[in-house]
Design an enzyme around this catalytic site. Sequence first.
Site, PDB file in Angstrom:
ATOM      1  N   TRP A   1      89.751  13.555  26.694  1.00 36.86           N
ATOM      2  CA  TRP A   1      89.205  13.936  25.380  1.00 36.86           C
ATOM      3  C   TRP A   1      90.299  13.925  24.308  1.00 36.86           C
ATOM      4  CZ3 TRP A   1      89.581  17.878  21.661  1.00 36.86           C
ATOM      5  CH2 TRP A   1      90.422  18.953  21.969  1.00 36.86           C
TER       6      TRP A   1
ATOM      7  N   ASP B   1      69.841  32.755   1.594  1.00 39.36           N
ATOM      8  CA  ASP B   1      69.978  31.553   2.415  1.00 39.36           C
ATOM      9  C   ASP B   1      71.437  31.124   2.329  1.00 39.36           C
ATOM     10  OD1 ASP B   1      69.671  28.852   3.627  1.00 39.36           O
ATOM     11  OD2 ASP B   1      67.531  29.192   3.291  1.00 39.36           O
TER      12      ASP B   1
ATOM     13  N   LYS C   1      94.051  42.405  18.706  1.00 37.80           N
ATOM     14  CA  LYS C   1      92.594  42.411  18.825  1.00 37.80           C
ATOM     15  C   LYS C   1      92.155  43.050  20.147  1.00 37.80           C
ATOM     16  CE  LYS C   1      91.551  38.542  15.856  1.00 37.80           C
ATOM     17  NZ  LYS C   1      90.582  39.335  15.079  1.00 37.80           N
TER      18      LYS C   1
ATOM     19  N   ARG D   1      96.123  16.957  37.043  1.00 37.68           N
ATOM     20  CA  ARG D   1      94.815  16.880  36.384  1.00 37.68           C
ATOM     21  C   ARG D   1      94.287  15.453  36.403  1.00 37.68           C
ATOM     22  NH1 ARG D   1      95.688  18.938  30.278  1.00 37.68           N
ATOM     23  NH2 ARG D   1      93.495  18.419  30.181  1.00 37.68           N
TER      24      ARG D   1
ATOM     25  N   HIS E   1     103.636  22.660  21.499  1.00 34.38           N
ATOM     26  CA  HIS E   1     103.707  23.257  22.845  1.00 34.38           C
ATOM     27  C   HIS E   1     102.851  22.471  23.846  1.00 34.38           C
ATOM     28  CE1 HIS E   1     100.272  26.273  21.680  1.00 34.38           C
ATOM     29  NE2 HIS E   1      99.749  25.165  22.173  1.00 34.38           N
TER      30      HIS E   1
ATOM     31  N   SER F   1      80.156  16.345   9.777  1.00 35.93           N
ATOM     32  CA  SER F   1      79.247  17.476   9.967  1.00 35.93           C
ATOM     33  C   SER F   1      80.008  18.804   9.895  1.00 35.93           C
ATOM     34  CB  SER F   1      78.542  17.346  11.318  1.00 35.93           C
ATOM     35  OG  SER F   1      77.862  18.535  11.643  1.00 35.93           O
ATOM     36  N   SER F   2      81.148  18.858  10.576  1.00 35.96           N
ATOM     37  CA  SER F   2      81.939  20.102  10.592  1.00 35.96           C
ATOM     38  C   SER F   2      82.464  20.469   9.213  1.00 35.96           C
ATOM     39  CB  SER F   2      83.136  19.957  11.547  1.00 35.96           C
ATOM     40  OG  SER F   2      82.701  19.991  12.885  1.00 35.96           O
TER      41      SER F   2
ATOM     42  N   SER G   1      83.637  41.733  18.217  1.00 37.09           N
ATOM     43  CA  SER G   1      83.903  42.860  17.314  1.00 37.09           C
ATOM     44  C   SER G   1      82.619  43.466  16.767  1.00 37.09           C
ATOM     45  CB  SER G   1      84.791  42.409  16.153  1.00 37.09           C
ATOM     46  OG  SER G   1      86.008  41.889  16.645  1.00 37.09           O
TER      47      SER G   1
END
Length: 528
Positions: free
Chosen positions: A144, A108, A334, A453, A305, A172-173, A271
Site C-alpha cells: 500500500w 447541517d 490522553k 513481512r 522513522h 474526496s478527503s 473522550s
Amino acid sequence: MSTVVGEMDHQDHHHHAPSGITRWLFTTNHKDIGSMYLWFSFIMFLVGGSMAMVIRAELFQPGLQLVDPHFFNQMTTVHGLTMVFGAVMPAFTGLANWMIPMMIGAPDMALPRMNNWSFWILPFAFAILLASLFMEGGGPAFGWTFYAPLSTTYSSDSTALFVFSVHIMGISSIMGAINVIVTIMNMRAPGMNYMKMPLFVWTWLITAFLLIAVMPVLAGAVTMVLTDKYFGTSFFDAAGGGDPVMFQHIFWFFGHPEVYIMILPSFGIISAIIPAFSRKPLFGYSSMVYATGAIAILSFLVWAHHMFTTGMPVAAEMFFMYATMLISVPTGVKVFNWVATMWRGSITFETPMLFALAFVILFTIGGFSGLMLAITPVDFQYHDTYFVVAHFHYVLVSGAIFSIMAAAYYWLPKWTGHMYDEKLGRLHFWCSLISVNVLFFPMHFAGLAGMPRRIPDYSLQFADINQIVSIGGFAFGLSQLIFLWVVIKCVKGGEKAPAKPWEGAEGLEWTVPSPAPYHTFETPPEVK
C-alpha cells in the site's frame, strides 16, 4: 411549539418526496450522507477483510498453498489500501457528518452539495481500484506504500488505475475536510465557544487541517509515479538523475500525518464515551485539546522513522528517533486523562464502554511497540518484520476500528431510535477482543524471531505461530458478522430509545429526539 410541528411536517415531506434511490443520490442532508459513508465503509471493511482472509489462509501452513506469490502481493496491497482509504477514513467522515452538526447545534454541514459529491465519488474510486485486480497482469502488487521502483519500473499495467483511484480518494478527503473546517468555524450555536466544543469536534477540526496539508503531498507522489511509469520522467530513477529514496521521503511525509488522521477522531470518540459511562466529566479537557494540537504539529516531524534502514545520516536518525519519542508524550497525556476520568467513577460496562476500555488498553500496547520501533538501533532488527505488522494493527484494528465500533454502539440509539441488542453487542465484543489478540499478539514474536513481512511463504520454524495467527484471523473476521446482524436488527426494530439512552452522556445531540429528526437545530440552541 409551531416550529417543532413545522419541522415534523418538513421531515415527513422529505421522507416521502424523494423516495427510493433518488433520495440517496441527490441528498444534501448530513444525516443521509453520514449514513451512506458508514454503510460504504462497512462494506469496504468486509471487502478488505476478505482479502486479509486470503492472506491468512495462504500463511496457515508453510509452502505455497492457495494463491501464487504475485496474487498474494496484490492481496496485501489492496487490503491495505481498502482498509485505510475505504474502511477507516470514510467511517470517521460518516461519524463527522452525522454528529458534528448535532454536537455544535448547526442545522447541517456548511457545504451540503459538496458533501454529496465528496461521498459519491468514493464508490467510483474503489470500483476503479478493485477492477484493476481483474486486469491482465493483475492489480497493484507493490504494497500500500507503493515504493518506487516497485510501483514504477516493475509494476503492472494497471498502475494508472491505482493512481487515478488514489487521486479521487484524495479529492474526496480534501472536500470533506474543507466542509468540516467551515462547519465548525462558522456554524457553532450561540455560546458554543471553541473550549466548549466536544472533544470529537476538536479532534476532527485538527484532523481536517492535517488532511488538507498532506493529501496534496500524496497526490504529488502518485502523479510522479504515473509520469515515471508512463511518460518517461525520472523522479525516482537514479539512471535519469532521480532518487528512489526521495519517493519514501515524499510518501511518508504524507503517510505519517495520515496515521494520525486515522487515530485523532478515535481519541475524540473515546473522550465522549468514557465520561458518559463513568458518569463524570472528562478529566483535563483543555490538556486534551492541547495534546491533540501537539500531536498534529509533531506528526510532520517524524516521517523518516519509517526509513531508519535507508542509510540516512546519523544526525537525521537521531533527530527522528527523539522526535518520535516526543510525540508519545501527548498521547500518554490522553491515556492518563482517560484513566483519571474513570477513577472513582460510577462505571457501567455497556458495549460502547467495553470497546472504549479495550481501545485504551490495546491502543496503549500498540503505542509501546511504536516506542520500541522508534529506537533506531533496534529498529534495524524490527524493520520489515511481522513486529511492525503487529504494531500498526494494534493501533489501527484494536485502536481505530474498535473506536469506530464503540461509536456505532454509542450513537445507534440516536440514529435508529431503537436500542441495539445488548447481549449480541457483548457477544460481538468478547469474540472480537479475544480473536484480535490471538490474531495480532503472536505476530510480535514471529517478527522478533525474524519473520519478514509481505511474503507468501516462510521458514518452517514459523509454522505453529502462523497457524495460531490465522485461526485468530478467521475468528475475528467471522465476529464482524455478529456486528452486521446487531446493526441490521437495530435498524429494523427493538426497544424504543429515549432522547438520552446513556445516563452520563453529555452534549447537544442528546437534546434532540431519538431517532434524530431529518432536520435538527433549524433554530440554533442556546449554549449556557
